[in-house]
Design a protein around this motif. Sequence first.
Motif, PDB file in Angstrom:
ATOM      1  N   SER A  36       0.808  -1.225   0.000  1.00 32.08           N
ATOM      2  CA  SER A  36       0.000   0.000   0.000  1.00 32.08           C
ATOM      3  C   SER A  36       0.841   1.276   0.000  1.00 32.08           C
ATOM      4  O   SER A  36       0.461   2.253  -0.649  1.00 32.08           O
ATOM      5  CB  SER A  36      -0.976   0.006   1.171  1.00 32.08           C
ATOM      6  OG  SER A  36      -0.283  -0.036   2.401  1.00 32.08           O
ATOM      7  N   LEU A  39       2.057   1.843  -3.598  1.00 29.75           N
ATOM      8  CA  LEU A  39       0.933   2.190  -4.468  1.00 29.75           C
ATOM      9  C   LEU A  39       0.383   3.568  -4.121  1.00 29.75           C
ATOM     10  O   LEU A  39       0.004   4.331  -5.015  1.00 29.75           O
ATOM     11  CB  LEU A  39      -0.160   1.122  -4.379  1.00 29.75           C
ATOM     12  CG  LEU A  39       0.238  -0.261  -4.874  1.00 29.75           C
ATOM     13  CD1 LEU A  39      -0.885  -1.263  -4.632  1.00 29.75           C
ATOM     14  CD2 LEU A  39       0.636  -0.228  -6.340  1.00 29.75           C
ATOM     15  N   CYS A  43      -0.101   6.812  -6.560  1.00 31.78           N
ATOM     16  CA  CYS A  43      -1.361   7.568  -6.609  1.00 31.78           C
ATOM     17  C   CYS A  43      -1.130   9.031  -6.241  1.00 31.78           C
ATOM     18  O   CYS A  43      -1.681   9.936  -6.884  1.00 31.78           O
ATOM     19  CB  CYS A  43      -2.394   6.942  -5.672  1.00 31.78           C
ATOM     20  SG  CYS A  43      -2.953   5.301  -6.162  1.00 31.78           S
ATOM     21  N   THR A  56      -8.240   6.811  -4.297  1.00 33.51           N
ATOM     22  CA  THR A  56      -7.792   6.030  -5.447  1.00 33.51           C
ATOM     23  C   THR A  56      -7.199   4.706  -4.985  1.00 33.51           C
ATOM     24  O   THR A  56      -7.468   3.650  -5.562  1.00 33.51           O
ATOM     25  CB  THR A  56      -6.757   6.823  -6.266  1.00 33.51           C
ATOM     26  OG1 THR A  56      -7.353   8.057  -6.682  1.00 33.51           O
ATOM     27  CG2 THR A  56      -6.312   6.041  -7.489  1.00 33.51           C
ATOM     28  N   LEU A  57      -6.396   4.749  -3.929  1.00 31.06           N
ATOM     29  CA  LEU A  57      -5.802   3.531  -3.387  1.00 31.06           C
ATOM     30  C   LEU A  57      -6.879   2.565  -2.900  1.00 31.06           C
ATOM     31  O   LEU A  57      -6.810   1.356  -3.158  1.00 31.06           O
ATOM     32  CB  LEU A  57      -4.846   3.868  -2.242  1.00 31.06           C
ATOM     33  CG  LEU A  57      -4.117   2.683  -1.629  1.00 31.06           C
ATOM     34  CD1 LEU A  57      -3.158   2.053  -2.642  1.00 31.06           C
ATOM     35  CD2 LEU A  57      -3.362   3.126  -0.384  1.00 31.06           C
ATOM     36  N   CYS A  60      -8.412   0.986  -5.813  1.00 28.26           N
ATOM     37  CA  CYS A  60      -7.446   0.043  -6.371  1.00 28.26           C
ATOM     38  C   CYS A  60      -7.547  -1.306  -5.669  1.00 28.26           C
ATOM     39  O   CYS A  60      -7.616  -2.358  -6.317  1.00 28.26           O
ATOM     40  CB  CYS A  60      -6.035   0.626  -6.229  1.00 28.26           C
ATOM     41  SG  CYS A  60      -4.716  -0.539  -6.556  1.00 28.26           S
ATOM     42  N   ALA A  86      -3.422   0.478 -10.026  1.00 27.39           N
ATOM     43  CA  ALA A  86      -3.391   1.781  -9.357  1.00 27.39           C
ATOM     44  C   ALA A  86      -3.294   2.913 -10.379  1.00 27.39           C
ATOM     45  O   ALA A  86      -3.989   3.931 -10.265  1.00 27.39           O
ATOM     46  CB  ALA A  86      -2.219   1.845  -8.378  1.00 27.39           C
ATOM     47  N   LYS A  89      -6.660   3.339 -12.143  1.00 26.18           N
ATOM     48  CA  LYS A  89      -7.643   3.978 -11.261  1.00 26.18           C
ATOM     49  C   LYS A  89      -7.347   5.476 -11.136  1.00 26.18           C
ATOM     50  O   LYS A  89      -8.258   6.303 -11.125  1.00 26.18           O
ATOM     51  CB  LYS A  89      -7.639   3.318  -9.877  1.00 26.18           C
ATOM     52  CG  LYS A  89      -8.449   2.071  -9.819  1.00 26.18           C
ATOM     53  CD  LYS A  89      -9.904   2.416  -9.937  1.00 26.18           C
ATOM     54  CE  LYS A  89     -10.709   1.302 -10.517  1.00 26.18           C
ATOM     55  NZ  LYS A  89     -12.010   1.710 -10.985  1.00 26.18           N
TER      56      LYS A  89
END
Length: 187
Positions: A36, A39, A43, A56-57, A60, A86, A89
């Motif tokens: 996370s 990612l 993002c 967004t995460l 995802c 990711a 998105k």
Amino acid sequence: MTVSPAPREHDVLTDLLTQVGYRNEKAFAELYRRTSARLFGLCMRMMGDPDDAEETLQECFVVVWHRAPLFDPRLAGAMTWLMAIARNKAIDRLRQRPRTQGARDIDWDALPDTSPGPAEDGENDLAYRRLSDCLGALENRQRYCVRDAFFSGLTYVELAERMQVPLGTMKSWIRRALQQLRACMTP
């Protein structure tokens, strides 16, 4: 007594993602814990706003949960697959923004990558080095256009406006750059 080496991060992520495909909630939690931060960094770079990046995460990982059964480690590495989700998105969210917010100029060469773990493992990966070398072989304008298109989610129209060139020229630049990358990446 022999000590077996610790599994590589790449292999661990592949196994976790495979287990998520079988709806293993513990594997999902561990996959989130391990990926996370990286990612979120992607993002954040694309969205430019922490709240948008967090949303967004979250989107995802909803997609990851639903699409994990489709993951095929023969086609892409786990982190590559996650980064693609990711990125897509983030692009979707950027395109939903009002036109007045526009795209930000990002100096990709000035961004430090200080994240430990998968990033360091990826830098040692042959495919990563090959891609980096191939991107470095592109002309500066092609390299920046490809990066802005794929990591900032800019459209051909936005790139053409930014570079002050006709739309057809921008499409040609990116098409040629992708052809060069494909040729360079093919062993």
